[in-house]
Design a protein around this motif. Structure first.
Motif, short mmCIF file in Angstrom:
data_model
loop_
_atom_site.label_atom_id
_atom_site.label_comp_id
_atom_site.label_asym_id
_atom_site.label_seq_id
_atom_site.Cartn_x
_atom_site.Cartn_y
_atom_site.Cartn_z
N VAL A 37 35.01 26.80 -16.95
CA VAL A 37 35.72 27.73 -16.04
C VAL A 37 37.11 27.80 -16.58
O VAL A 37 37.77 26.91 -16.80
CB VAL A 37 35.73 27.36 -14.75
CG1 VAL A 37 36.27 28.24 -13.59
CG2 VAL A 37 34.17 27.27 -14.02
N SER A 50 27.92 25.19 -10.08
CA SER A 50 28.38 26.39 -10.08
C SER A 50 29.90 26.60 -10.02
O SER A 50 30.48 26.20 -9.09
CB SER A 50 27.64 27.44 -8.88
OG SER A 50 27.84 28.58 -9.01
N TRP A 51 30.16 27.60 -10.83
CA TRP A 51 31.68 28.11 -10.88
C TRP A 51 32.17 28.69 -9.65
O TRP A 51 33.24 28.59 -9.18
CB TRP A 51 32.00 29.02 -11.95
CG TRP A 51 31.56 30.22 -11.76
CD1 TRP A 51 30.38 31.02 -11.89
CD2 TRP A 51 32.67 31.32 -11.34
NE1 TRP A 51 30.53 32.16 -11.59
CE2 TRP A 51 31.66 32.56 -11.32
CE3 TRP A 51 33.83 31.54 -10.81
CZ2 TRP A 51 32.36 33.68 -10.69
CZ3 TRP A 51 34.58 32.68 -10.23
CH2 TRP A 51 33.63 33.57 -10.31
N GLU A 52 31.14 29.22 -8.78
CA GLU A 52 31.28 29.80 -7.55
C GLU A 52 31.35 29.02 -6.33
O GLU A 52 31.97 29.26 -5.32
CB GLU A 52 30.14 30.67 -7.22
CG GLU A 52 30.08 31.96 -8.22
CD GLU A 52 29.16 33.11 -8.06
OE1 GLU A 52 27.88 32.42 -7.77
OE2 GLU A 52 29.28 34.04 -7.79
N ASN A 53 31.05 27.74 -6.82
CA ASN A 53 31.10 26.69 -5.55
C ASN A 53 31.89 25.36 -5.84
O ASN A 53 31.63 24.33 -5.43
CB ASN A 53 29.74 26.26 -5.00
CG ASN A 53 28.83 27.23 -4.62
OD1 ASN A 53 29.23 28.18 -4.05
ND2 ASN A 53 27.58 27.48 -5.10
N GLN A 56 37.28 23.13 -2.77
CA GLN A 56 38.48 23.65 -2.63
C GLN A 56 39.76 22.54 -2.94
O GLN A 56 40.53 22.99 -3.64
CB GLN A 56 38.90 23.94 -1.12
CG GLN A 56 40.00 24.43 -0.67
CD GLN A 56 40.29 25.61 -1.53
OE1 GLN A 56 39.38 26.64 -1.69
NE2 GLN A 56 41.47 25.98 -2.48
N THR A 84 37.67 32.18 -13.65
CA THR A 84 36.52 32.98 -14.33
C THR A 84 35.59 31.87 -15.25
O THR A 84 36.27 31.22 -15.86
CB THR A 84 36.73 34.45 -14.93
OG1 THR A 84 35.30 35.18 -14.79
CG2 THR A 84 37.32 34.09 -16.18
N PRO A 85 34.27 32.22 -15.24
CA PRO A 85 33.56 31.51 -16.13
C PRO A 85 33.88 31.80 -17.64
O PRO A 85 34.26 32.97 -17.95
CB PRO A 85 31.96 31.77 -16.00
CG PRO A 85 32.05 32.57 -14.72
CD PRO A 85 33.49 33.14 -14.46
N ASN A 88 32.77 34.80 -19.14
CA ASN A 88 33.15 36.05 -18.66
C ASN A 88 34.53 36.56 -19.58
O ASN A 88 34.96 37.68 -19.28
CB ASN A 88 33.25 36.08 -17.47
CG ASN A 88 33.64 37.71 -16.59
OD1 ASN A 88 32.76 38.51 -17.04
ND2 ASN A 88 34.30 37.70 -15.68
N ARG A 106 33.90 41.40 -11.45
CA ARG A 106 33.68 40.72 -10.15
C ARG A 106 33.48 39.26 -10.15
O ARG A 106 33.13 38.69 -9.45
CB ARG A 106 32.15 41.59 -9.87
CG ARG A 106 32.29 42.98 -9.87
CD ARG A 106 30.96 43.82 -9.61
NE ARG A 106 30.31 43.40 -10.71
CZ ARG A 106 29.01 43.99 -11.02
NH1 ARG A 106 28.39 44.62 -9.98
NH2 ARG A 106 28.49 44.10 -12.32
N LYS A 107 33.23 38.78 -11.52
CA LYS A 107 33.33 37.55 -11.79
C LYS A 107 34.61 36.65 -11.85
O LYS A 107 34.84 35.52 -12.61
CB LYS A 107 32.27 37.28 -12.83
CG LYS A 107 31.02 37.52 -12.82
CD LYS A 107 30.39 37.14 -14.08
CE LYS A 107 28.77 37.49 -13.99
NZ LYS A 107 28.09 36.93 -15.06
N LYS A 109 37.94 35.04 -9.60
CA LYS A 109 38.50 34.69 -8.20
C LYS A 109 39.76 34.36 -8.42
O LYS A 109 40.31 34.19 -9.43
CB LYS A 109 37.34 33.26 -7.91
CG LYS A 109 36.04 33.76 -7.47
CD LYS A 109 35.48 32.39 -6.84
CE LYS A 109 34.20 32.76 -6.21
NZ LYS A 109 33.66 31.76 -5.40
#
Length: 205
Positions: A37, A50-53, A56, A84-85, A88, A106-107, A109
């Motif tokens: 990431v 997962s990069w989305e999780n 924090q 982002t990954p 991406n 969209r990928k 954050k």
């Protein structure tokens, strides 16, 4: 030169790294892993994560380290760090050294960093290690290992499928031949009334 850090706010600890300068970062962009990431610095995800999780606390560590390693960002408060990954990232010949864009916005954050938190930076800096890795070779070795694991997993799946198929075939054969012994010549002879004693009915009575 690449700087490596270890974040212990998660278990197992997270592996984080960053190039010494924009030229080193260019190499990191070129030879990143699918599990990475990117937020100017790099986080190498553990298998299955997962990069989305990203937890924090780890996001905070990454954001603080990104701010601290940015010449401009380190001087300012209330900056936005994006991540982002690695897959991406988009790079073409028209971009400056170290500069990237994104294939899919969209990928991406964002995280707001209000100010530098020295306690976090000091903790991470205590884990800092400097290396001069062969990034290309590391990625090739990693991909080779992934291929070996995939091949082993496929081989195991094929063995399991063959075992299940054999088991099913055996069960089907047993079902299809369950009554075979009842119809052998010997059993047919024993059950035939033609060869019985003429008094067999009396014996039965």
């Amino acid at each position: 030169m690449v700087y490596y850090f270890t974040s212990t706010v998660v278990d197992p600890p997270a592996f984080v790294y960053v190039g010494k300068d924009k030229f080193e970062n260019e190499e990191l962009i070129k030879y990143g892993w699918e599990e990475d990431v990117c937020a100017h610095i790099y986080l190498r995800l553990n298998e299955g994560d997962s990069w989305e999780n990203i937890p924090q606390d780890l996001v905070t560590d990454l954001a603080q380290l990104t701010k601290a390693n940015s010449i401009e960002g380190n001087k300012k408060d209330n900056i936005t760090v994006i991540y982002t990954p690695w897959s991406n990232l988009k790079k073409d010949g028209s971009m400056a050294v170290g500069q990237v864009s994104f294939k899919d916005p969209r990928k991406v954050k964002k995280v707001l960093v209000a100010q530098r938190e020295n306690a976090i930076i000091n903790r991470l800096n205590k884990t800092k290690v400097e290396k001069q890795p062969d990034l290309q070779q590391e990625r090739e070795d990693h991909r080779r290992e992934l291929r070996k694991r995939d091949q082993a997993a496929q081989q195991q799946r094929r063995k399991e499928e063959a075992r299940i198929l054999k088991e099913r075939q055996e069960k089907k054969w047993q079902k299809d031949h369950a009554y075979d012994e009842l119809f052998t010549e010997e059993n047919m002879e024993a059950s035939s009334n033609q060869n019985r004693d003429e008094n067999w009915e009396e014996d039965f009575m």
